[in-house]
Every structure is written in structure tokens, then in C-alpha cells.
Write an enzyme that holds these catalytic residues in place. Structure first.
Site, PDB file in Angstrom:
ATOM      1  N   MET A   1       0.840  -1.200   0.000  1.00  0.00           N
ATOM      2  CA  MET A   1       0.000   0.000   0.000  1.00  0.00           C
ATOM      3  C   MET A   1       0.872   1.246   0.000  1.00  0.00           C
ATOM      4  O   MET A   1       1.947   1.279   0.583  1.00  0.00           O
ATOM      5  CB  MET A   1      -0.902   0.015   1.230  1.00  0.00           C
ATOM      6  CG  MET A   1      -1.958  -1.077   1.227  1.00  0.00           C
ATOM      7  SD  MET A   1      -3.290  -0.727   0.093  1.00  0.00           S
ATOM      8  CE  MET A   1      -4.220   0.472   1.036  1.00  0.00           C
ATOM      9  N   CYS A   2       0.384   2.278  -0.622  1.00  0.00           N
ATOM     10  CA  CYS A   2       1.080   3.550  -0.717  1.00  0.00           C
ATOM     11  C   CYS A   2       0.107   4.662  -0.325  1.00  0.00           C
ATOM     12  O   CYS A   2      -1.019   4.396   0.083  1.00  0.00           O
ATOM     13  CB  CYS A   2       1.582   3.785  -2.144  1.00  0.00           C
ATOM     14  SG  CYS A   2       2.571   2.439  -2.832  1.00  0.00           S
TER      15      CYS A   2
END
Length: 264
Positions: A1-2
Site C-alpha cells: 500500500m502507498c
């Protein structure tokens, strides 16, 4: 995830959104509030922006494999650059993928900039090869890294090459449908938020084929619109519903929300 961020509107310095807000990208890199599967976004970052006057100019990119808080040049760079269209990404790398410039976003193709927050489960074992079989030589040759994000972008650019009349929204939605169809065959989860821009418009989508999609919000302002994984400051931030997309043009800055069909 970013975590990701995008802006379209009247020209502003990058520091106004990257550094100054209470919950800026800098803060989100070490203290995110809505990150689902990680604690930090410390595996590199990137900025992409369009020239404020020359829309025919190739967009600019600045990327680094350092955590965003460790780049001593970034504050001055963001204070200097003023633009009406930009996007940024802070990376939380998929385990096993290297910290490499080619894996840092944004990605660029001609006038397009692209950022993605999300994942494809076991990408190398599930959809890596099937996605590559769908794309033509030109898009294939523009893949420099190993991420699922870059392969999604390559599929979108391939669809645009095949049929420019699709437009950014049509190509994005068609690519998501194709990826969901491949995922259904392999049983993989695909989840994400995608934002693309060509300097004159932003197009975004939020999707997930099995569970809750990553967080994504927009904030309408008189002089611009902000798209972000998490609200940057107090305000009337509006979440984009899952399996919906939005388009916003620089001419009127009015977001148009679209529901798109889900592949079961």
C-alpha cells in the site's frame, strides 16, 4: 500500500500540499491514518508535474528511493516548482520487490502521468504474465520495473494506442474490467486507487474485487481540486465510492462521478 496525492487548478507551489498541511504527505509517510496493510510509506517517493504554460512539454518527474522525509533537496524543490497539475506517491513496497527508481511512481508516458495505490495478490505468480500477454510491443517496451502498478499503466496506454477514442476514462475503466476478469480466473484479489492526468484533466478510479478498496478522497476548492488517499487538513473531503471513477477538467474544475460495472 502507498499514499497518493493529485492536484488540478490554478498554479500553486508544490510545498502548499506536499509540506504545509497538518497531515501532509511527509506526515503520511511515517504516521498514516488509513493504511490497511503497512505501518510506514518509507520505500521511496516521486513527484510528477506538467509545465504551467506549455501543455505540449513532456511532464517532469522527480523520484528517489529514500523515504520522503530524508530527501534534503525536496523542500527547496517544492518551494521553487509552481504548477497547475501535479501528482505524487509515497511508496510502501510489496515484500520482495527492490527499492529501485524504476519501481517508484509516478510513471510517465508521453503527456500522461500515473499513480496507483493498491495491490494485486501474489502478482508475480498470478497476473504478471497474463497482463503482459494483453499488451502490445510499444507498451511492453515502456515497462522498466516490476510492480503491478506499472503493468496496469502499460495496459491502459496500450488500450489508448489501439483506440484513442476511448479517452482516459474509457481506457482506465476497460483496463480495470480486464484485470478483474483475469483475477477472477486466478482467484486473486485486485484492489486500488488510480489517478492519471495529462495536464488538462485528472481521471481517477477506486476499485476492489473482494473487499474494501483503499481510502480515497476529493476536496473541491474555488481555485482547484485535490485528490488524496487521506485528508490533508480539515475540510469537506468527500470519499469516492468503490467501483466509481471521476473526471475533472481544468476548464471548469467540476468533478464528474461515474459508476462502472463490476466483473464478478
Amino acid at each position: 500500500m502507498c499514499r497518493l496525492l493529485a492536484y488540478l487548478g490554478e498554479p500553486i507551489p508544490l510545498e502548499d500540499l506536499v509540506f504545509k498541511p497538518d497531515h501532509s504527505l511527509i506526515v503520511q509517510s511515517y504516521q498514516p491514518k488509513e493504511l490497511e496493510v503497512a505501518l510506514l510509506n518509507a520505500d521511496g517517493f516521486g513527484l510528477g508535474w506538467h509545465h504551467p504554460q506549455d501543455m505540449a512539454a513532456k511532464p517532469f518527474i522527480y523520484r528517489n528511493v529514500l523515504p520522503i522525509w530524508n530527501d534534503a533537496n525536496l523542500p527547496d524543490l517544492c518551494r521553487y516548482i509552481k504548477t497547475r497539475s501535479f501528482m505524487s506517491n509515497i511508496r510502501s513496497a510489496t515484500p520482495g520487490l527492490p527499492l529501485d527508481f524504476s519501481n517508484c511512481q509516478p510513471f510517465r508516458h508521453e503527456q500522461l502521468l500515473f499513480v496507483h495505490n493498491g495491490w494485486i495478490d501474489n502478482f508475480r505468480q498470478t497476473l504478471y504474465r497474463p497482463i503482459r500477454t494483453l499488451i502490445g510491443d510499444r507498451a511492453y517496451e515502456n515497462i522498466y520495473g516490476l510492480t503491478d502498478s506499472e503493468h496496469i499503466f502499460a495496459l491502459i496506454t496500450h488500450l489508448l494506442e489501439l483506440d484513442p477514442q476511448l479517452g482516459l476514462l474509457g481506457a482506465l475503466e476497460q483496463a480495470i474490467d480486464m484485470i478483474k476478469s483475469l483475477a477472477r480466473k486466478s482467484g486473486a484479489r485486485v484492489s486500488g486507487v488510480v489517478v492519471m492526468g495529462d495536464g488538462n484533466q485528472l481521471v481517477a478510479a477506486r476499485f476492489d474485487n473482494q473487499a474494501k478498496a483503499p481510502s480515497f478522497y476529493m476536496l473541491r476548492q474555488p481555485k482547484g481540486i485535490i485528490l488524496a488517499s487521506e485528508p490533508l487538513f480539515a475540510g469537506e473531503w468527500e470519499p469516492l465510492a468503490p467501483d466509481h471513477s471521476l473526471t475533472v477538467a481544468a476548464t471548469d474544475l467540476h468533478p464528474h462521478i461515474h459508476g462502472f460495472s463490476c466483473v464478478a
